[in-house]
Design a protein around this motif. Structure first.
Motif, PDB file in Angstrom:
ATOM      1  N   GLN A 190     -75.328  55.666  90.031  1.00 22.20           N
ATOM      2  CA  GLN A 190     -76.508  56.530  89.522  1.00 22.20           C
ATOM      3  C   GLN A 190     -76.035  57.879  89.847  1.00 22.20           C
ATOM      4  O   GLN A 190     -76.216  58.511  90.863  1.00 22.20           O
ATOM      5  CB  GLN A 190     -77.747  56.239  90.430  1.00 22.20           C
ATOM      6  N   PRO A 191     -74.976  58.487  89.004  1.00 29.26           N
ATOM      7  CA  PRO A 191     -74.198  59.912  89.346  1.00 29.26           C
ATOM      8  C   PRO A 191     -75.218  60.855  89.611  1.00 29.26           C
ATOM      9  O   PRO A 191     -76.191  61.126  88.873  1.00 29.26           O
ATOM     10  CB  PRO A 191     -73.339  59.885  88.114  1.00 29.26           C
ATOM     11  N   VAL A 192     -74.765  61.661  90.642  1.00 32.53           N
ATOM     12  CA  VAL A 192     -75.667  62.842  91.114  1.00 32.53           C
ATOM     13  C   VAL A 192     -74.834  64.139  90.946  1.00 32.53           C
ATOM     14  O   VAL A 192     -73.771  64.048  91.757  1.00 32.53           O
ATOM     15  CB  VAL A 192     -76.374  62.321  92.494  1.00 32.53           C
ATOM     16  N   TRP A 193     -75.235  65.023  90.329  1.00 34.58           N
ATOM     17  CA  TRP A 193     -74.661  66.423  90.312  1.00 34.58           C
ATOM     18  C   TRP A 193     -74.628  67.080  91.838  1.00 34.58           C
ATOM     19  O   TRP A 193     -75.458  67.063  92.594  1.00 34.58           O
ATOM     20  CB  TRP A 193     -75.331  67.436  89.728  1.00 34.58           C
ATOM     21  N   GLU A 240     -82.457  58.979  99.608  1.00 39.88           N
ATOM     22  CA  GLU A 240     -81.293  58.606  99.028  1.00 39.88           C
ATOM     23  C   GLU A 240     -81.485  59.224  97.596  1.00 39.88           C
ATOM     24  O   GLU A 240     -82.627  59.297  96.811  1.00 39.88           O
ATOM     25  CB  GLU A 240     -81.622  57.064  98.711  1.00 39.88           C
ATOM     26  N   LEU A 241     -80.406  60.043  97.378  1.00 36.56           N
ATOM     27  CA  LEU A 241     -80.487  60.976  96.130  1.00 36.56           C
ATOM     28  C   LEU A 241     -79.450  60.335  95.116  1.00 36.56           C
ATOM     29  O   LEU A 241     -78.254  60.359  95.172  1.00 36.56           O
ATOM     30  CB  LEU A 241     -79.622  62.214  96.738  1.00 36.56           C
ATOM     31  N   GLY A 242     -79.922  60.101  94.037  1.00 35.02           N
ATOM     32  CA  GLY A 242     -79.435  59.542  92.914  1.00 35.02           C
ATOM     33  C   GLY A 242     -79.924  60.221  91.571  1.00 35.02           C
ATOM     34  O   GLY A 242     -80.951  60.667  91.481  1.00 35.02           O
ATOM     35  N   GLY A 243     -78.978  60.432  90.652  1.00 39.09           N
ATOM     36  CA  GLY A 243     -79.339  61.186  89.410  1.00 39.09           C
ATOM     37  C   GLY A 243     -80.355  60.647  88.463  1.00 39.09           C
ATOM     38  O   GLY A 243     -80.981  59.294  89.087  1.00 39.09           O
ATOM     39  N   THR A 255     -73.818  51.261  84.143  1.00 39.57           N
ATOM     40  CA  THR A 255     -72.818  50.478  84.716  1.00 39.57           C
ATOM     41  C   THR A 255     -71.263  51.122  84.631  1.00 39.57           C
ATOM     42  O   THR A 255     -71.241  52.067  83.914  1.00 39.57           O
ATOM     43  CB  THR A 255     -72.662  49.071  84.328  1.00 39.57           C
ATOM     44  N   TYR A 256     -70.685  50.693  85.520  1.00 41.38           N
ATOM     45  CA  TYR A 256     -68.977  51.332  85.248  1.00 41.38           C
ATOM     46  C   TYR A 256     -68.758  51.083  83.733  1.00 41.38           C
ATOM     47  O   TYR A 256     -67.976  52.077  83.222  1.00 41.38           O
ATOM     48  CB  TYR A 256     -68.230  50.476  86.394  1.00 41.38           C
ATOM     49  N   ARG A 257     -68.893  49.956  83.366  1.00 39.32           N
ATOM     50  CA  ARG A 257     -68.525  49.727  81.749  1.00 39.32           C
ATOM     51  C   ARG A 257     -68.869  50.672  81.020  1.00 39.32           C
ATOM     52  O   ARG A 257     -68.214  51.188  80.129  1.00 39.32           O
ATOM     53  CB  ARG A 257     -68.549  48.281  81.558  1.00 39.32           C
ATOM     54  N   GLU A 258     -70.374  50.852  81.157  1.00 38.08           N
ATOM     55  CA  GLU A 258     -71.020  51.735  80.237  1.00 38.08           C
ATOM     56  C   GLU A 258     -70.562  53.124  80.254  1.00 38.08           C
ATOM     57  O   GLU A 258     -70.349  53.572  79.347  1.00 38.08           O
ATOM     58  CB  GLU A 258     -72.440  51.760  80.443  1.00 38.08           C
ATOM     59  N   ILE A 259     -70.212  53.615  81.371  1.00 40.51           N
ATOM     60  CA  ILE A 259     -69.388  55.093  81.664  1.00 40.51           C
ATOM     61  C   ILE A 259     -68.421  55.131  80.855  1.00 40.51           C
ATOM     62  O   ILE A 259     -68.091  56.012  79.918  1.00 40.51           O
ATOM     63  CB  ILE A 259     -69.411  55.142  83.067  1.00 40.51           C
ATOM     64  N   LEU A 260     -67.571  54.199  80.984  1.00 39.40           N
ATOM     65  CA  LEU A 260     -65.953  54.100  80.281  1.00 39.40           C
ATOM     66  C   LEU A 260     -66.379  54.159  78.675  1.00 39.40           C
ATOM     67  O   LEU A 260     -65.449  54.823  77.702  1.00 39.40           O
ATOM     68  CB  LEU A 260     -65.298  53.082  80.949  1.00 39.40           C
ATOM     69  N   GLN A 261     -67.326  53.145  78.480  1.00 39.86           N
ATOM     70  CA  GLN A 261     -67.498  53.193  76.971  1.00 39.86           C
ATOM     71  C   GLN A 261     -68.109  54.577  76.169  1.00 39.86           C
ATOM     72  O   GLN A 261     -67.657  55.010  75.327  1.00 39.86           O
ATOM     73  CB  GLN A 261     -68.459  51.881  76.749  1.00 39.86           C
ATOM     74  N   ALA A 296     -80.273  54.481  94.270  1.00 41.36           N
ATOM     75  CA  ALA A 296     -81.485  54.432  95.269  1.00 41.36           C
ATOM     76  C   ALA A 296     -82.182  53.492  95.471  1.00 41.36           C
ATOM     77  O   ALA A 296     -82.739  52.682  94.387  1.00 41.36           O
ATOM     78  CB  ALA A 296     -82.030  55.978  94.965  1.00 41.36           C
ATOM     79  N   GLY A 297     -82.463  53.149  96.764  1.00 39.34           N
ATOM     80  CA  GLY A 297     -83.297  51.886  96.845  1.00 39.34           C
ATOM     81  C   GLY A 297     -84.795  52.361  96.398  1.00 39.34           C
ATOM     82  O   GLY A 297     -85.313  53.269  96.553  1.00 39.34           O
ATOM     83  N   GLU A 298     -85.544  51.082  96.199  1.00 38.59           N
ATOM     84  CA  GLU A 298     -86.927  51.123  95.924  1.00 38.59           C
ATOM     85  C   GLU A 298     -87.755  51.615  97.228  1.00 38.59           C
ATOM     86  O   GLU A 298     -87.454  51.014  98.262  1.00 38.59           O
ATOM     87  CB  GLU A 298     -87.623  49.766  95.495  1.00 38.59           C
ATOM     88  N   GLY A 299     -88.769  52.446  96.994  1.00 41.09           N
ATOM     89  CA  GLY A 299     -89.550  53.001  98.124  1.00 41.09           C
ATOM     90  C   GLY A 299     -88.710  53.943  98.833  1.00 41.09           C
ATOM     91  O   GLY A 299     -89.646  54.490  99.835  1.00 41.09           O
TER      92      GLY A 299
END
Length: 298
Positions: A186-189, A212-215, A220-226, A275-278
């Motif tokens: 969950q890449p974050v700037w 918890e700070l997520g973008g 997935t890592y695969r999707e980013i490379l694709q 980031a975790g639920e809740g």
């Protein structure tokens, strides 16, 4: 922000996140100093004039006390990803973080923001990941009012993370994956994380103690490379590589002064980094995080 809190020291202030935190707090009107092991080095170009660089030594109580003295807030952005003969993960992320928290707790009116990371776990097989989690526990015990921020993997406009992966896509016709490449990120700037620090300092929003700070995007890592390969018009073969081979490679590279791969990085890629639920997050701080896709980086 109250006048008594306008003096801030950012520990690790010349690092990837720290220098962005310094810049954001300057714009907030704070008097900011940057704690670093190498004071006197050239100041980061994004800083405005007036930032003092202060010497740090996590193992020296008196040095750390002098560095923190006179500040209303202490922001611990110190990151340490490769152990050396002189320093271990425990030295920095546990003992060092505990020392900082105790000094803050002993100083009337001083407050602490501690930067950790999503995925920190006391049960991790990774010494790095365990040390981050143990550091959180130590900080909470020593300084109960500390605010802990856990960012996901951070990226920047000038190339960090996505830019590094883009270079791999451009130069390797076959790209090795961590496992099957299904780890979710969950890449974050990084500037959004710096903004989160500013919001904690600048208002009553931080009623929660852990964020918890997520973008806004999860890949997935695969999707980013694709996506990076498609964006650059290249056809690339993605090759699954077992984590045991990655661990061996990281161990062999560890003696290098600046290893391109570390055991800590391998450990982080074994589990989802979202980031975790809740959990409290950007929304609780009134921040809408930037999307790497919308920014044209992915």
């Amino acid at each position: 922000m109250q006048n008594s809190s306008r003096r801030v020291i950012v520990l690790g202030g010349t690092g990837f996140l720290g220098r962005r935190v310094v810049r954001r707090l300057q714009r907030l009107g704070c008097s900011v100093s940057a704690g670093t092991r190498t004071p006197g080095a050239a100041a980061p170009t994004e800083w405005e004039p007036g930032v003092a660089q202060v010497a740090l030594d996590l193992a020296d109580q008196s040095v750390m006390a002098r560095a923190l003295n006179g500040n209303g807030w202490v922001i611990n952005c110190i990151g340490f990803y490769t152990e050396t003969r002189q320093q271990s993960f425990q030295d920095v992320h546990l003992a060092g973080a505990r020392r900082i928290a105790r000094l803050v707790q002993e100083t009337p009116g001083q407050r602490l923001v501690h930067i950790s990371g999503i995925g920190a776990s006391l049960h991790s097989p990774s010494a790095y990941v365990r040390a981050r989690a143990e550091g959180e526990v130590a900080v909470r015990s020593a300084c109960p009012d500390a605010v802990i921020l856990r960012p996901s993997v951070m990226f920047s406009r000038d190339g960090a993370f996505f830019g590094d992966l883009q270079k791999i896509v451009e130069h390797l016709p076959v790209i090795p994956l961590f496992g099957t490449g299904r780890t979710r990120l969950q890449p974050v700037w990084a500037c959004d994380v710096a903004e989160a620090v500013a919001r904690v300092l600048d208002g009553p929003r931080a009623q929660r103690k852990v964020f918890e700070l997520g973008g806004p995007d999860v890949f997935t890592y695969r999707e980013i490379l694709q996506r990076l390969a498609a964006r650059s018009g290249r056809r690339r073969l993605l090759l699954p590589v077992p984590f045991v081979l990655w661990r061996i490679a990281a161990a062999l590279l560890a003696p290098l002064p600046h290893p391109p791969l570390t055991p800590a990085q391998v450990a982080l890629m074994r589990q989802d980094n979202t980031a975790g639920e809740g959990m409290a997050g950007f929304n609780d701080l009134g921040i809408s995080p930037q999307s790497a896709v919308a920014m044209g980086l992915l």
